[in-house]
Design a protein around this motif. Structure first.
Motif, mmCIF file in Angstrom:
data_model
loop_
_atom_site.group_PDB
_atom_site.id
_atom_site.type_symbol
_atom_site.label_atom_id
_atom_site.label_comp_id
_atom_site.label_asym_id
_atom_site.label_seq_id
_atom_site.Cartn_x
_atom_site.Cartn_y
_atom_site.Cartn_z
ATOM 1 N N ASP A 193 -12.513 -49.861 -19.227
ATOM 2 C CA ASP A 193 -11.279 -49.184 -19.607
ATOM 3 C C ASP A 193 -10.671 -48.585 -18.337
ATOM 4 O OD1 ASP A 193 -9.663 -46.761 -20.330
ATOM 5 O OD2 ASP A 193 -10.154 -47.435 -22.363
ATOM 6 N N PRO A 194 -9.375 -48.731 -18.111
ATOM 7 C CA PRO A 194 -8.747 -48.215 -16.892
ATOM 8 C C PRO A 194 -8.912 -46.707 -16.704
ATOM 9 C CG PRO A 194 -7.243 -49.687 -18.046
ATOM 10 C CD PRO A 194 -8.423 -49.474 -18.941
ATOM 11 N N SER A 195 -9.171 -45.978 -17.788
ATOM 12 C CA SER A 195 -9.333 -44.523 -17.674
ATOM 13 C C SER A 195 -10.771 -44.115 -17.338
ATOM 14 C CB SER A 195 -8.895 -43.836 -18.968
ATOM 15 O OG SER A 195 -9.763 -44.206 -20.034
ATOM 16 N N THR A 196 -11.672 -45.071 -17.223
ATOM 17 C CA THR A 196 -13.064 -44.768 -16.878
ATOM 18 C C THR A 196 -13.118 -44.107 -15.503
ATOM 19 O OG1 THR A 196 -13.815 -46.699 -18.122
ATOM 20 C CG2 THR A 196 -15.370 -45.759 -16.525
ATOM 21 N N PRO A 203 -9.622 -41.682 -12.464
ATOM 22 C CA PRO A 203 -9.713 -42.904 -13.273
ATOM 23 C C PRO A 203 -9.749 -44.115 -12.339
ATOM 24 C CG PRO A 203 -7.917 -41.489 -14.031
ATOM 25 C CD PRO A 203 -8.393 -40.935 -12.725
ATOM 26 N N ALA A 213 -6.611 -45.605 -11.023
ATOM 27 C CA ALA A 213 -5.829 -44.832 -10.055
ATOM 28 C C ALA A 213 -6.151 -45.224 -8.611
ATOM 29 C CB ALA A 213 -6.063 -43.339 -10.253
#
Length: 162
Positions: A16-19, A61, A64
């Protein structure tokens, strides 16, 4: 899928990109130098360099990172061939429990890449976000001073001005 470059190696991970970057480093890439300390960006045990900035990888994240390169303690040297800053930390016996040391080294590396001969005050101020509960701060500062001095001596021997 997220693609990132860590220690000069390109990786594609299915996360998940927010990991948080820390979890990708430790769980997907098996780079365990950065430690989980607080998960709140208050201790610095997870510090890595992204681009040319030290960051708390527990808060960042993975998405980012973008195209910026990520460097971890594993990218500075190995057990058999420690990098100059790692060698200075060893010689100054700057680690006691060792939990904070990877983060301290990475934050110090970022400083030395910007300031070739930092003052003790600059070192202390730059390291302020990272905590060492064992109290080896004086040895940590001494190690950073030693690494800066060693690098200066190498530049002088090679005829390069800082």
């Amino acid at each position: 899928m997220i693609t990132l470059t860590v220690n000069q190696v390109r990786h594609t991970v299915d996360v998940d990109p927010s990991t948080p970057l820390l979890y990708v480093l430790r769980n997907q890439l098996q780079l365990n130098g950065a430690k989980f300390g607080c998960g709140l960006g208050q201790c610095g045990a997870c510090t890595v360099i992204v681009g040319d900035e030290p960051v708390f990888s527990c808060l960042l994240p993975v998405a980012a990172c973008g195209e910026r390169a990520v460097r971890t303690i594993e990218g500075l040297g190995s057990l058999e061939h420690p990098g100059p800053l790692q060698r200075a930390f060893i010689e100054q016996q700057a680690a006691q429990c060792g939990y904070c040391i990877a983060g301290m080294v990475m934050r110090a590396q970022a400083l030395l890449e910007r300031v070739s001969a930092p003052t003790d005050e600059q070192i202390r101020q730059h390291l302020q976000p990272n905590l060492c509960r064992c109290g080896t701060h004086m040895r940590i500062v001494a190690a950073i001073r030693q690494a800066a001095s060693d690098a200066s001596a190498q530049r002088a021997a090679a005829g390069v001005q800082s």
